[in-house]
Design a protein around this motif. Structure first.
Motif, PDB file in Angstrom:
ATOM      1  N   SER A  59       0.856  -1.188   0.000  1.00  0.00           N
ATOM      2  CA  SER A  59       0.000   0.000   0.000  1.00  0.00           C
ATOM      3  C   SER A  59       0.890   1.234   0.000  1.00  0.00           C
ATOM      4  O   SER A  59       2.020   1.209   0.487  1.00  0.00           O
ATOM      5  CB  SER A  59      -0.921   0.011   1.224  1.00  0.00           C
ATOM      6  OG  SER A  59      -0.154   0.058   2.408  1.00  0.00           O
ATOM      7  N   ARG A  60       0.355   2.274  -0.565  1.00  0.00           N
ATOM      8  CA  ARG A  60       1.061   3.555  -0.679  1.00  0.00           C
ATOM      9  C   ARG A  60       0.266   4.573   0.117  1.00  0.00           C
ATOM     10  O   ARG A  60      -0.921   4.778  -0.136  1.00  0.00           O
ATOM     11  CB  ARG A  60       1.112   3.942  -2.158  1.00  0.00           C
ATOM     12  CG  ARG A  60       1.766   5.234  -2.467  1.00  0.00           C
ATOM     13  CD  ARG A  60       1.759   5.410  -4.003  1.00  0.00           C
ATOM     14  NE  ARG A  60       2.394   6.630  -4.388  1.00  0.00           N
ATOM     15  CZ  ARG A  60       1.756   7.774  -4.620  1.00  0.00           C
ATOM     16  NH1 ARG A  60       0.434   7.829  -4.518  1.00  0.00           N
ATOM     17  NH2 ARG A  60       2.427   8.846  -4.956  1.00  0.00           N
ATOM     18  N   THR A  61       0.927   5.210   1.075  1.00  0.00           N
ATOM     19  CA  THR A  61       0.264   6.208   1.913  1.00  0.00           C
ATOM     20  C   THR A  61       0.922   7.563   1.697  1.00  0.00           C
ATOM     21  O   THR A  61       2.135   7.697   1.870  1.00  0.00           O
ATOM     22  CB  THR A  61       0.363   5.827   3.405  1.00  0.00           C
ATOM     23  OG1 THR A  61      -0.168   4.507   3.572  1.00  0.00           O
ATOM     24  CG2 THR A  61      -0.391   6.810   4.278  1.00  0.00           C
ATOM     25  N   VAL A  62       0.097   8.531   1.297  1.00  0.00           N
ATOM     26  CA  VAL A  62       0.582   9.898   1.076  1.00  0.00           C
ATOM     27  C   VAL A  62       0.197  10.736   2.277  1.00  0.00           C
ATOM     28  O   VAL A  62      -0.975  10.807   2.652  1.00  0.00           O
ATOM     29  CB  VAL A  62      -0.023  10.497  -0.216  1.00  0.00           C
ATOM     30  CG1 VAL A  62       0.465  11.916  -0.430  1.00  0.00           C
ATOM     31  CG2 VAL A  62       0.301   9.624  -1.419  1.00  0.00           C
ATOM     32  N   VAL A 100       5.206  19.332   3.708  1.00  0.00           N
ATOM     33  CA  VAL A 100       6.125  19.985   2.781  1.00  0.00           C
ATOM     34  C   VAL A 100       7.521  19.466   3.089  1.00  0.00           C
ATOM     35  O   VAL A 100       8.058  19.756   4.155  1.00  0.00           O
ATOM     36  CB  VAL A 100       6.064  21.528   2.924  1.00  0.00           C
ATOM     37  CG1 VAL A 100       7.042  22.180   1.984  1.00  0.00           C
ATOM     38  CG2 VAL A 100       4.653  22.021   2.690  1.00  0.00           C
ATOM     39  N   PRO A 101       8.128  18.658   2.228  1.00  0.00           N
ATOM     40  CA  PRO A 101       7.525  18.074   1.023  1.00  0.00           C
ATOM     41  C   PRO A 101       6.568  16.943   1.378  1.00  0.00           C
ATOM     42  O   PRO A 101       6.560  16.446   2.507  1.00  0.00           O
ATOM     43  CB  PRO A 101       8.734  17.535   0.261  1.00  0.00           C
ATOM     44  CG  PRO A 101       9.729  17.204   1.330  1.00  0.00           C
ATOM     45  CD  PRO A 101       9.505  18.225   2.424  1.00  0.00           C
ATOM     46  N   VAL A 102       5.782  16.520   0.400  1.00  0.00           N
ATOM     47  CA  VAL A 102       4.814  15.440   0.599  1.00  0.00           C
ATOM     48  C   VAL A 102       5.570  14.171   0.984  1.00  0.00           C
ATOM     49  O   VAL A 102       6.626  13.868   0.427  1.00  0.00           O
ATOM     50  CB  VAL A 102       3.996  15.204  -0.698  1.00  0.00           C
ATOM     51  CG1 VAL A 102       3.123  13.971  -0.568  1.00  0.00           C
ATOM     52  CG2 VAL A 102       3.163  16.414  -1.029  1.00  0.00           C
ATOM     53  N   ARG A 103       5.039  13.455   1.945  1.00  0.00           N
ATOM     54  CA  ARG A 103       5.669  12.202   2.395  1.00  0.00           C
ATOM     55  C   ARG A 103       4.869  11.024   1.830  1.00  0.00           C
ATOM     56  O   ARG A 103       3.655  10.959   1.975  1.00  0.00           O
ATOM     57  CB  ARG A 103       5.686  12.148   3.915  1.00  0.00           C
ATOM     58  CG  ARG A 103       6.315  10.880   4.448  1.00  0.00           C
ATOM     59  CD  ARG A 103       6.273  10.826   5.973  1.00  0.00           C
ATOM     60  NE  ARG A 103       6.739   9.538   6.425  1.00  0.00           N
ATOM     61  CZ  ARG A 103       7.915   9.339   6.995  1.00  0.00           C
ATOM     62  NH1 ARG A 103       8.716  10.348   7.214  1.00  0.00           N
ATOM     63  NH2 ARG A 103       8.265   8.136   7.368  1.00  0.00           N
ATOM     64  N   VAL A 104       5.582  10.091   1.187  1.00  0.00           N
ATOM     65  CA  VAL A 104       4.955   8.889   0.641  1.00  0.00           C
ATOM     66  C   VAL A 104       5.636   7.679   1.253  1.00  0.00           C
ATOM     67  O   VAL A 104       6.861   7.539   1.179  1.00  0.00           O
ATOM     68  CB  VAL A 104       5.061   8.838  -0.900  1.00  0.00           C
ATOM     69  CG1 VAL A 104       4.408   7.585  -1.436  1.00  0.00           C
ATOM     70  CG2 VAL A 104       4.441  10.077  -1.523  1.00  0.00           C
ATOM     71  N   ASP A 105       4.844   6.837   1.895  1.00  0.00           N
ATOM     72  CA  ASP A 105       5.359   5.620   2.521  1.00  0.00           C
ATOM     73  C   ASP A 105       4.768   4.397   1.820  1.00  0.00           C
ATOM     74  O   ASP A 105       3.596   4.403   1.413  1.00  0.00           O
ATOM     75  CB  ASP A 105       4.983   5.569   4.004  1.00  0.00           C
ATOM     76  CG  ASP A 105       5.722   6.604   4.812  1.00  0.00           C
ATOM     77  OD1 ASP A 105       6.935   6.428   5.006  1.00  0.00           O
ATOM     78  OD2 ASP A 105       5.097   7.593   5.241  1.00  0.00           O
ATOM     79  N   TYR A 106       5.589   3.364   1.707  1.00  0.00           N
ATOM     80  CA  TYR A 106       5.163   2.087   1.132  1.00  0.00           C
ATOM     81  C   TYR A 106       5.233   1.045   2.226  1.00  0.00           C
ATOM     82  O   TYR A 106       6.179   1.008   3.008  1.00  0.00           O
ATOM     83  CB  TYR A 106       6.070   1.696  -0.037  1.00  0.00           C
ATOM     84  CG  TYR A 106       5.966   2.666  -1.179  1.00  0.00           C
ATOM     85  CD1 TYR A 106       4.983   2.525  -2.146  1.00  0.00           C
ATOM     86  CD2 TYR A 106       6.822   3.754  -1.270  1.00  0.00           C
ATOM     87  CE1 TYR A 106       4.863   3.433  -3.187  1.00  0.00           C
ATOM     88  CE2 TYR A 106       6.719   4.668  -2.299  1.00  0.00           C
ATOM     89  CZ  TYR A 106       5.737   4.498  -3.260  1.00  0.00           C
ATOM     90  OH  TYR A 106       5.625   5.411  -4.275  1.00  0.00           O
ATOM     91  N   GLU A 107       4.204   0.188   2.266  1.00  0.00           N
ATOM     92  CA  GLU A 107       4.124  -0.827   3.314  1.00  0.00           C
ATOM     93  C   GLU A 107       3.475  -2.071   2.740  1.00  0.00           C
ATOM     94  O   GLU A 107       2.564  -1.981   1.914  1.00  0.00           O
ATOM     95  CB  GLU A 107       3.284  -0.286   4.475  1.00  0.00           C
ATOM     96  CG  GLU A 107       3.158  -1.212   5.635  1.00  0.00           C
ATOM     97  CD  GLU A 107       2.411  -0.567   6.809  1.00  0.00           C
ATOM     98  OE1 GLU A 107       2.481  -1.145   7.907  1.00  0.00           O
ATOM     99  OE2 GLU A 107       1.774   0.479   6.624  1.00  0.00           O
ATOM    100  N   LEU A 108       3.934  -3.223   3.177  1.00  0.00           N
ATOM    101  CA  LEU A 108       3.333  -4.471   2.727  1.00  0.00           C
ATOM    102  C   LEU A 108       1.927  -4.620   3.296  1.00  0.00           C
ATOM    103  O   LEU A 108       1.685  -4.288   4.461  1.00  0.00           O
ATOM    104  CB  LEU A 108       4.176  -5.672   3.151  1.00  0.00           C
ATOM    105  CG  LEU A 108       5.555  -5.795   2.512  1.00  0.00           C
ATOM    106  CD1 LEU A 108       6.314  -6.975   3.113  1.00  0.00           C
ATOM    107  CD2 LEU A 108       5.461  -5.927   1.005  1.00  0.00           C
ATOM    108  N   THR A 109       1.021  -5.122   2.487  1.00  0.00           N
ATOM    109  CA  THR A 109      -0.321  -5.475   2.940  1.00  0.00           C
ATOM    110  C   THR A 109      -0.226  -6.872   3.574  1.00  0.00           C
ATOM    111  O   THR A 109       0.825  -7.531   3.489  1.00  0.00           O
ATOM    112  CB  THR A 109      -1.282  -5.530   1.744  1.00  0.00           C
ATOM    113  OG1 THR A 109      -0.828  -6.562   0.852  1.00  0.00           O
ATOM    114  CG2 THR A 109      -1.357  -4.192   1.014  1.00  0.00           C
TER     115      THR A 109
END
Length: 143
Positions: free
Chosen positions: A81-84, A88-97
């Motif tokens: 999953s991608r969480t925005v 500033v700046p935008v933070r995007v995290d990736y995590e396993l489902t």
């Protein structure tokens, strides 16, 4: 057990998955998850959520284009999953489902196996390459 007609067997075969058949969706899924970058991304995320830049640093040699494509395909398949987070700046995290975590157990085991057994594989390659002429002749005779 009742015997099945040819039509019934064909219908049953259509509803069952067989990864050995090229047209089977499981064959296509195996192709996806056996990709080197997929394996490394999933193994990296097994430790917990990461940002794009963290993944980029962790996975040596992956280009930005390939990392982006890999992350998008894994998100599409429900593996991560991608969480925005608006900042500033935008933070995007990736995590396993949960699905991705179940896959990570397998892919992390394969990565660990490769790290543990590379020296043995390397020695086998050197032995094979040193006697390559003998193998070439034997394989060409068997064709």
């Amino acid at each position: 057990m009742a015997t099945m007609t040819a039509a019934q067997r064909r219908e049953r075969a259509r509803t069952e998955y067989d990864a050995f058949l090229k047209a089977c969706p499981t064959n296509q899924l195996l192709d996806r998850i056996s990709d080197k970058w997929v394996s490394l991304v999933v193994a990296a995320l097994a430790a917990g959520p990461m940002r794009y830049s963290d993944l980029s640093r962790k996975i040596a040699g992956v280009s930005p284009k390939m990392l982006t494509q890999t992350l998008r395909s894994l998100e599409r398949d429900g593996i991560l999953s991608r969480t925005v987070t608006p900042s500033v700046p935008v933070r995007v995290d990736y995590e396993l489902t949960p699905l991705g975590r179940s896959l990570s157990l397998l892919l992390t085991a394969v990565k660990d196996w490769a790290e543990t057994h590379f020296d043995e594989v390397h020695r086998a390659r050197r032995r094979y390459d040193g006697d390559d002429a003998g193998h070439q002749g034997a394989s060409s005779n068997s064709r």
